[in-house]
Design an enzyme around this catalytic site. Structure first.
Site, PDB file in Angstrom:
ATOM      1  N   CYS A  12    -124.372  28.007  44.608  1.00 23.74           N
ATOM      2  CA  CYS A  12    -123.546  27.647  45.760  1.00 23.74           C
ATOM      3  C   CYS A  12    -122.164  27.196  45.277  1.00 23.74           C
ATOM      4  CB  CYS A  12    -124.213  26.502  46.516  1.00 23.74           C
ATOM      5  SG  CYS A  12    -124.405  25.051  45.473  1.00 23.74           S
ATOM      6  N   CYS A  93    -120.300  17.215  45.516  1.00 19.98           N
ATOM      7  CA  CYS A  93    -120.101  18.322  46.458  1.00 19.98           C
ATOM      8  C   CYS A  93    -119.638  17.769  47.811  1.00 19.98           C
ATOM      9  CB  CYS A  93    -121.423  19.064  46.626  1.00 19.98           C
ATOM     10  SG  CYS A  93    -121.348  20.296  47.929  1.00 19.98           S
ATOM     11  N   HIS A 121    -135.074  11.503  43.305  1.00 18.93           N
ATOM     12  CA  HIS A 121    -134.044  12.519  43.037  1.00 18.93           C
ATOM     13  C   HIS A 121    -132.668  11.844  42.996  1.00 18.93           C
ATOM     14  CE1 HIS A 121    -131.480  16.029  43.673  1.00 18.93           C
ATOM     15  NE2 HIS A 121    -132.498  16.760  43.254  1.00 18.93           N
ATOM     16  N   GLU A 123    -129.766  12.769  43.978  1.00 14.74           N
ATOM     17  CA  GLU A 123    -129.002  12.778  45.237  1.00 14.74           C
ATOM     18  C   GLU A 123    -129.525  11.705  46.200  1.00 14.74           C
ATOM     19  OE1 GLU A 123    -128.698  16.536  47.463  1.00 14.74           O
ATOM     20  OE2 GLU A 123    -128.478  15.285  49.236  1.00 14.74           O
ATOM     21  N   THR A 158    -129.773  17.117  50.951  1.00 17.61           N
ATOM     22  CA  THR A 158    -129.111  18.355  51.400  1.00 17.61           C
ATOM     23  C   THR A 158    -129.907  19.632  51.111  1.00 17.61           C
ATOM     24  OG1 THR A 158    -127.936  18.433  49.303  1.00 17.61           O
ATOM     25  CG2 THR A 158    -126.764  17.434  51.154  1.00 17.61           C
ATOM     26  N   CYS A 188    -127.578  21.235  53.790  1.00 13.88           N
ATOM     27  CA  CYS A 188    -126.310  21.967  53.671  1.00 13.88           C
ATOM     28  C   CYS A 188    -126.466  23.445  54.073  1.00 13.88           C
ATOM     29  CB  CYS A 188    -125.736  21.831  52.269  1.00 13.88           C
ATOM     30  SG  CYS A 188    -126.553  22.844  51.044  1.00 13.88           S
ATOM     31  N   SER A 216    -135.419  22.049  39.721  1.00 12.55           N
ATOM     32  CA  SER A 216    -134.452  22.210  40.811  1.00 12.55           C
ATOM     33  C   SER A 216    -135.173  22.115  42.151  1.00 12.55           C
ATOM     34  CB  SER A 216    -133.764  23.579  40.665  1.00 12.55           C
ATOM     35  OG  SER A 216    -133.317  24.035  41.913  1.00 12.55           O
ATOM     36  N   ASN A 218    -134.142  22.682  45.285  1.00  8.69           N
ATOM     37  CA  ASN A 218    -133.991  23.772  46.257  1.00  8.69           C
ATOM     38  C   ASN A 218    -134.718  25.025  45.788  1.00  8.69           C
ATOM     39  OD1 ASN A 218    -131.804  25.910  45.407  1.00  8.69           O
ATOM     40  ND2 ASN A 218    -131.175  23.932  44.583  1.00  8.69           N
ATOM     41  N   SER A 260    -128.531  26.458  41.885  1.00 12.70           N
ATOM     42  CA  SER A 260    -127.919  26.152  40.585  1.00 12.70           C
ATOM     43  C   SER A 260    -128.147  27.278  39.582  1.00 12.70           C
ATOM     44  CB  SER A 260    -128.458  24.827  40.049  1.00 12.70           C
ATOM     45  OG  SER A 260    -129.861  24.845  39.998  1.00 12.70           O
TER      46      SER A 260
HETATM   47  S1  SF4 Z   1    -126.868  22.776  47.384  1.00 10.94           S
HETATM   48 FE1  SF4 Z   1    -125.891  20.793  46.938  1.00 10.94          FE
HETATM   49  S2  SF4 Z   1    -124.135  21.344  45.684  1.00 10.94           S
HETATM   50 FE2  SF4 Z   1    -124.790  23.224  46.707  1.00 10.94          FE
HETATM   51  S3  SF4 Z   1    -123.562  23.355  48.596  1.00 10.94           S
HETATM   52 FE3  SF4 Z   1    -125.495  22.330  49.085  1.00 10.94          FE
HETATM   53  S4  SF4 Z   1    -125.006  20.167  48.901  1.00 10.94           S
HETATM   54 FE4  SF4 Z   1    -123.428  21.269  47.798  1.00 10.94          FE
END
Ligand code: SF4
Length: 289
Positions: A12, A93, A121, A123, A158, A188, A216, A218, A260
């Site tokens: 991202c 971010c 985590h 974040e 996020t 996000c 990771s 996500n 990532s």
């Molecule tokens: S995954 Fe995390 S770093 Fe990537 S756009 Fe979403 S909030 Fe931002």
């Protein structure tokens, strides 16, 4: 065997910008990153090759400049770090900042903050680090353990799957029917896009490959989502993890990657899939002769 890339996959803008900032700063002088800039081993070794140090505790920093990662941190931690005489570069971010503002607004308006995310985590530690009281939930059992509050304000890490977040918000509302439960959606856009593209792809695939670091969040959420639509899902970090026997009788192989995961790593995995496909086709031709 057809390879089907998800319409949205991989790195991202938040992670991309953070890496670029780290590399720029490293050219300007010695730099230590506080925590993993991203949860991806390939990116971390590239940063190490540039001489960038990583410290998980500010007490271990030996350079005059430290960088906060894309995952952000709390104002309290920033103040503590600056008080040590360190120069702080923030790669937070912008969408993590949106989540911080949402949490601050909920707390300011008298809501008891509940974050949907992983308690340990980075974040989530950043999102909760300026609060004196809060809760973090990841599943229904965690919601059952919550105390009642007249006002409950919910936000999310996020990178959580939005369906899961919405489901837990519903569970909270049902558990506390007399509370004012307010939800601010802080998942996000890149995470949402990757999740919905993964669903589209996994629905059509016989086998799904998800590329990303083991730790990771996500990427792991993508694995869980794909498993709801396809029984043969494999999480790999690099092309070296891909096994040819996974693709027996597969017609369509889906490919997605966490936020990532660098493009080169995804491309190498795709190239490996094409090699496996070519080897299978050659073996089939030889057998039919
Ligand atoms: S995954 Fe995390 S770093 Fe990537 S756009 Fe979403 S909030 Fe931002």
């Amino acid at each position: 065997m057809r390879i089907l890339r998800a319409a949205h996959l991989g790195m991202c803008f938040g992670v991309r910008d953070a890496i670029a900032l780290a590399l720029d700063q490293a050219d300007a002088g010695p730099l230590t990153i506080l925590g993993d800039l991203v949860h991806n081993p390939s990116v971390l070794s590239a940063l190490e090759a540039k001489g960038i140090a990583v410290a998980h505790d500010v007490a271990h920093v030996t350079t005059p400049t430290v960088m906060v990662t894309a995952l952000g941190t709390s104002d309290r931690t920033l103040a503590r770090t600056r008080a040590l005489g360190l120069t702080v570069v923030e790669a937070t971010c912008p969408l993590v900042r949106v989540a911080h503002r949402a949490v601050a607004a909920l707390a300011r308006e008298g809501y008891h903050v509940v974050i949907v995310g992983q308690r340990d985590h980075v974040e989530v530690r950043g999102l909760t680090g300026d609060l004196d009281r809060f809760d973090v939930v990841l599943n229904e059992d965690d919601v059952l353990a919550l105390d009642e509050h007249p006002r409950i304000g919910v936000a999310a890490q996020t990178t959580q799957a939005i369906e899961k977040v919405r489901h837990l918000v519903d569970v909270i509302r049902r558990r506390f029917p007399h509370s004012d439960v307010r939800f601010l959606d802080t998942v996000c856009k890149p995470t949402k896009e990757r999740q919905s593209a993964a669903v589209e792809m996994a629905r059509q695939a016989d086998v799904v490959i998800v590329v990303g670091g083991r730790s990771s969040n996500n990427t792991r959420e993508l694995v869980k989502t794909c498993k709801r639509y396809c029984v043969r899902v494999h999480h790999v970090q690099t092309d070296a993890d891909v096994s040819p026997e996974w693709f027996d009788a597969a017609q369509v192989v889906g490919l997605t990657a966490g936020t990532s995961t660098p493009d080169e790593v995804i491309d190498r995995v795709e190239a490996r899939l094409r090699t496996i496909e070519w080897q299978r086709a050659s073996a089939a031709r030889m057998a039919s002769k």
